[in-house]
Scaffold this motif. Structure first.
Motif, PDB file in Angstrom:
ATOM      1  N   GLY A  65       0.968   9.714   6.215  1.00  0.00           N
ATOM      2  CA  GLY A  65       1.787   9.480   5.229  1.00  0.00           C
ATOM      3  C   GLY A  65       2.051   8.072   4.577  1.00  0.00           C
ATOM      4  N   PRO A  66       2.978   7.951   3.592  1.00  0.00           N
ATOM      5  CA  PRO A  66       3.248   6.700   3.132  1.00  0.00           C
ATOM      6  C   PRO A  66       4.302   6.138   4.019  1.00  0.00           C
ATOM      7  N   VAL A  67       4.168   4.663   4.081  1.00  0.00           N
ATOM      8  CA  VAL A  67       5.000   3.751   4.876  1.00  0.00           C
ATOM      9  C   VAL A  67       5.709   2.715   4.008  1.00  0.00           C
ATOM     10  N   GLY A  68       6.927   2.636   4.024  1.00  0.00           N
ATOM     11  CA  GLY A  68       7.703   1.985   3.001  1.00  0.00           C
ATOM     12  C   GLY A  68       8.818   1.165   3.736  1.00  0.00           C
ATOM     13  N   VAL A  69       9.484   0.479   2.782  1.00  0.00           N
ATOM     14  CA  VAL A  69      10.635   0.131   3.515  1.00  0.00           C
ATOM     15  C   VAL A  69      11.965   0.573   2.787  1.00  0.00           C
ATOM     16  N   VAL A  70      13.070   0.648   3.664  1.00  0.00           N
ATOM     17  CA  VAL A  70      14.164   1.407   3.352  1.00  0.00           C
ATOM     18  C   VAL A  70      15.384   0.811   3.650  1.00  0.00           C
ATOM     19  N   PHE A  82       2.241   1.453   1.746  1.00  0.00           N
ATOM     20  CA  PHE A  82       0.891   1.765   1.748  1.00  0.00           C
ATOM     21  C   PHE A  82       0.866   3.089   2.434  1.00  0.00           C
ATOM     22  N   GLU A  83      -0.244   4.000   2.299  1.00  0.00           N
ATOM     23  CA  GLU A  83      -0.505   4.997   3.167  1.00  0.00           C
ATOM     24  C   GLU A  83      -1.292   4.689   4.506  1.00  0.00           C
ATOM     25  N   LEU A 118      21.172  -2.441  11.605  1.00  0.00           N
ATOM     26  CA  LEU A 118      20.040  -2.967  10.872  1.00  0.00           C
ATOM     27  C   LEU A 118      20.060  -2.876   9.354  1.00  0.00           C
ATOM     28  N   ASP A 119      19.652  -3.975   8.669  1.00  0.00           N
ATOM     29  CA  ASP A 119      19.581  -4.404   7.267  1.00  0.00           C
ATOM     30  C   ASP A 119      18.841  -3.584   6.613  1.00  0.00           C
ATOM     31  N   VAL A 120      17.335  -3.691   7.319  1.00  0.00           N
ATOM     32  CA  VAL A 120      16.236  -3.164   6.358  1.00  0.00           C
ATOM     33  C   VAL A 120      15.308  -2.384   7.487  1.00  0.00           C
ATOM     34  N   VAL A 121      14.643  -1.298   7.223  1.00  0.00           N
ATOM     35  CA  VAL A 121      13.788  -0.275   7.852  1.00  0.00           C
ATOM     36  C   VAL A 121      12.387  -0.131   7.393  1.00  0.00           C
ATOM     37  N   ILE A 122      11.271  -0.411   8.182  1.00  0.00           N
ATOM     38  CA  ILE A 122       9.944  -0.386   7.684  1.00  0.00           C
ATOM     39  C   ILE A 122       9.625   0.902   8.519  1.00  0.00           C
ATOM     40  N   GLY A 123       9.160   2.019   7.654  1.00  0.00           N
ATOM     41  CA  GLY A 123       8.868   3.315   8.426  1.00  0.00           C
ATOM     42  C   GLY A 123       8.203   4.275   7.464  1.00  0.00           C
ATOM     43  N   SER A 124       8.257   5.302   8.071  1.00  0.00           N
ATOM     44  CA  SER A 124       7.507   6.645   7.265  1.00  0.00           C
ATOM     45  C   SER A 124       8.406   7.221   6.274  1.00  0.00           C
ATOM     46  N   LEU A 125       7.755   7.250   5.148  1.00  0.00           N
ATOM     47  CA  LEU A 125       8.849   7.606   3.719  1.00  0.00           C
ATOM     48  C   LEU A 125       8.829   9.192   3.777  1.00  0.00           C
ATOM     49  N   ASP A 126       9.459   9.931   4.890  1.00  0.00           N
ATOM     50  CA  ASP A 126       9.226  11.357   4.958  1.00  0.00           C
ATOM     51  C   ASP A 126      10.684  11.661   4.458  1.00  0.00           C
ATOM     52  N   ALA A 127      11.023  12.927   4.344  1.00  0.00           N
ATOM     53  CA  ALA A 127      12.564  13.406   3.893  1.00  0.00           C
ATOM     54  C   ALA A 127      13.568  12.730   4.317  1.00  0.00           C
ATOM     55  N   ARG A 128      13.556  12.038   5.602  1.00  0.00           N
ATOM     56  CA  ARG A 128      14.731  11.165   6.078  1.00  0.00           C
ATOM     57  C   ARG A 128      14.929  10.124   5.254  1.00  0.00           C
ATOM     58  N   ALA A 129      14.047   9.542   4.592  1.00  0.00           N
ATOM     59  CA  ALA A 129      14.232   8.306   3.801  1.00  0.00           C
ATOM     60  C   ALA A 129      14.875   8.804   2.302  1.00  0.00           C
ATOM     61  N   GLU A 154      11.848  -7.740  -1.780  1.00  0.00           N
ATOM     62  CA  GLU A 154      11.003  -8.150  -2.903  1.00  0.00           C
ATOM     63  C   GLU A 154       9.685  -9.136  -2.291  1.00  0.00           C
ATOM     64  N   HIS A 155       9.890  -9.737  -1.325  1.00  0.00           N
ATOM     65  CA  HIS A 155       8.944 -10.397  -0.533  1.00  0.00           C
ATOM     66  C   HIS A 155       8.051  -9.571   0.011  1.00  0.00           C
ATOM     67  N   LEU A 156       8.485  -8.588   0.660  1.00  0.00           N
ATOM     68  CA  LEU A 156       7.660  -7.660   1.331  1.00  0.00           C
ATOM     69  C   LEU A 156       7.069  -6.752   0.634  1.00  0.00           C
ATOM     70  N   VAL A 157       7.474  -6.375  -0.582  1.00  0.00           N
ATOM     71  CA  VAL A 157       6.706  -5.374  -1.383  1.00  0.00           C
ATOM     72  C   VAL A 157       5.470  -6.446  -2.373  1.00  0.00           C
ATOM     73  N   ARG A 158       5.809  -7.436  -2.321  1.00  0.00           N
ATOM     74  CA  ARG A 158       4.890  -8.134  -3.116  1.00  0.00           C
ATOM     75  C   ARG A 158       3.732  -8.714  -2.246  1.00  0.00           C
ATOM     76  N   THR A 159       4.022  -8.963  -0.977  1.00  0.00           N
ATOM     77  CA  THR A 159       2.721  -9.609  -0.069  1.00  0.00           C
ATOM     78  C   THR A 159       2.199  -8.108   0.682  1.00  0.00           C
ATOM     79  N   VAL A 160       3.023  -7.201   1.052  1.00  0.00           N
ATOM     80  CA  VAL A 160       2.112  -6.193   1.553  1.00  0.00           C
ATOM     81  C   VAL A 160       2.235  -4.677   0.842  1.00  0.00           C
ATOM     82  N   GLY A 161       2.805  -4.482  -0.174  1.00  0.00           N
ATOM     83  CA  GLY A 161       2.865  -3.459  -0.945  1.00  0.00           C
ATOM     84  C   GLY A 161       1.967  -3.535  -2.129  1.00  0.00           C
ATOM     85  N   GLY A 162       1.623  -4.668  -2.599  1.00  0.00           N
ATOM     86  CA  GLY A 162       0.752  -4.948  -3.819  1.00  0.00           C
ATOM     87  C   GLY A 162       1.359  -4.418  -4.996  1.00  0.00           C
TER      88      GLY A 162
END
Length: 316
Positions: A280-285, A173-174, A151-162, A300-308
């Motif tokens: 918790g927070p969901v983010g891109v890793v 987003f939360e 995988l190149d990009v992962v979208i998931g929970s930003l816990d300690a593993r991230a 950059e596109h994902l943060v701009r369109t989803v993360g505001g």
């Protein structure tokens, strides 16, 4: 298919197909020769050579040339082959410029439900020659895919593993943990908040052990005074959850983002609770060792369109 059946194609050149399409568009040998920057006799030679390869006339000569039935077949071949060559050239150019022509994305349910499909559609509209593969799985599995470069990009929970040394992430987003039911549930018409402790004896559909969502739910059950419970079904698949809540009296567990998405479609209802269960927070890793330009462009596109415009976080 025998050798004799395709022998003519082995002698076919791109120049044959290119000249033939230009001739069809131009309508005359003189105009086609001018567009191809060659003499009329050279254009005639390429046409005669192609007709000899095919073994039949491809055009009828007159004031303006007309394609024969065989000519129309060859025109379809020329369009297909030259189109493939053009697309391949664009992909090779992307690779030469340091951009990967394929992007592998992994996402948890929340990412699939909130914004990722819309962001992906917009991204591909801007970068149509980057093909994308999307996988859905628990966050732990996705991080393994990121580590072994599947995988190149992962979208998931930003816990300690991230927060690992070789990873970078941005918050999108939360999210919360929600309980959902289908029309087969006796709680479908429940009004007002339902106490979590009163749901212990329900038929639970829960995420697998070890997932963040399961851990947060277990903590909430313990905090509410509920004893340990055994789920009827454990699944990481939203399709299984969605199908089961319509077949029986189940209480399902999923992310708030997915619950809201499914509720808006009328597929299920969010069961109102007496408490909020924070996911918790969901983010891109992504891996900081991955130099692919497509990764940077998609993040950059994902943060701009989803993360505001969420703030960036990087582990030094």
């Amino acid at each position: 298919m025998s050798y004799e059946q395709v022998a003519w194609a082995r002698r076919l050149k791109v120049k044959h197909l290119e000249s033939f399409l230009v001739l069809d568009e131009a309508g005359t040998l003189t105009e086609a020769a001018a567009r191809m920057h060659m003499t009329q006799s050279a254009m005639s030679h390429w046409l005669a050579d192609l007709e000899e390869l095919v073994g039949m006339p491809l055009v009828t000569r007159g004031r303006r040339i007309q394609l024969t039935p065989a000519g129309n077949i060859m025109k379809r071949l020329a369009i297909g082959v030259l189109g493939d060559i053009s697309r391949t050239q664009l992909e090779l150019g992307a690779v030469a410029a340091g951009r990967r022509a394929r992007l592998h994305i992994g996402s948890v349910w929340a990412g699939v439900a909130r914004g990722m499909p819309q962001a992906l559609a917009g991204f591909q509209a801007q970068h149509p020659y980057i093909s994308v593969t999307v996988s859905e799985s628990p966050f732990g599995n996705l991080l393994e895919g990121l580590e072994n470069r599947q995988l190149d990009v992962v979208i998931g929970s930003l816990d300690a593993r991230a927060h690992q040394a070789r990873l970078e992430h941005r918050e999108l987003f939360e999210d919360n943990v929600c309980l959902v039911i289908g029309r087969a549930s006796r709680l479908w018409d429940a009004q007002g908040p339902v106490r979590l402790a009163d749901l212990v004896d329900e038929n639970w559909i829960m995420p697998p052990k070890g997932t963040l969502m399961r851990s947060q739910l277990d903590a909430a059950l313990l905090d509410s005074g509920a004893p340990w419970l055994l789920p009827k079904v454990e699944t990481a698949a939203i399709t299984t959850l969605q199908a089961l809540v319509h077949q029986g009296d189940y209480v399902g567990v999923c992310s708030g983002a997915m619950a809201e998405y499914q509720a808006a479609l009328g597929n299920m209802r969010i069961l109102p609770l007496d408490r909020t269960i924070r996911f918790g927070p969901v983010g891109v890793v992504w891996s900081r060792d991955n130099p692919a330009e497509a990764v940077r462009l998609f993040v950059e596109h994902l943060v701009r369109t989803v993360g505001g415009g969420a703030h960036a976080h990087a582990q030094a």
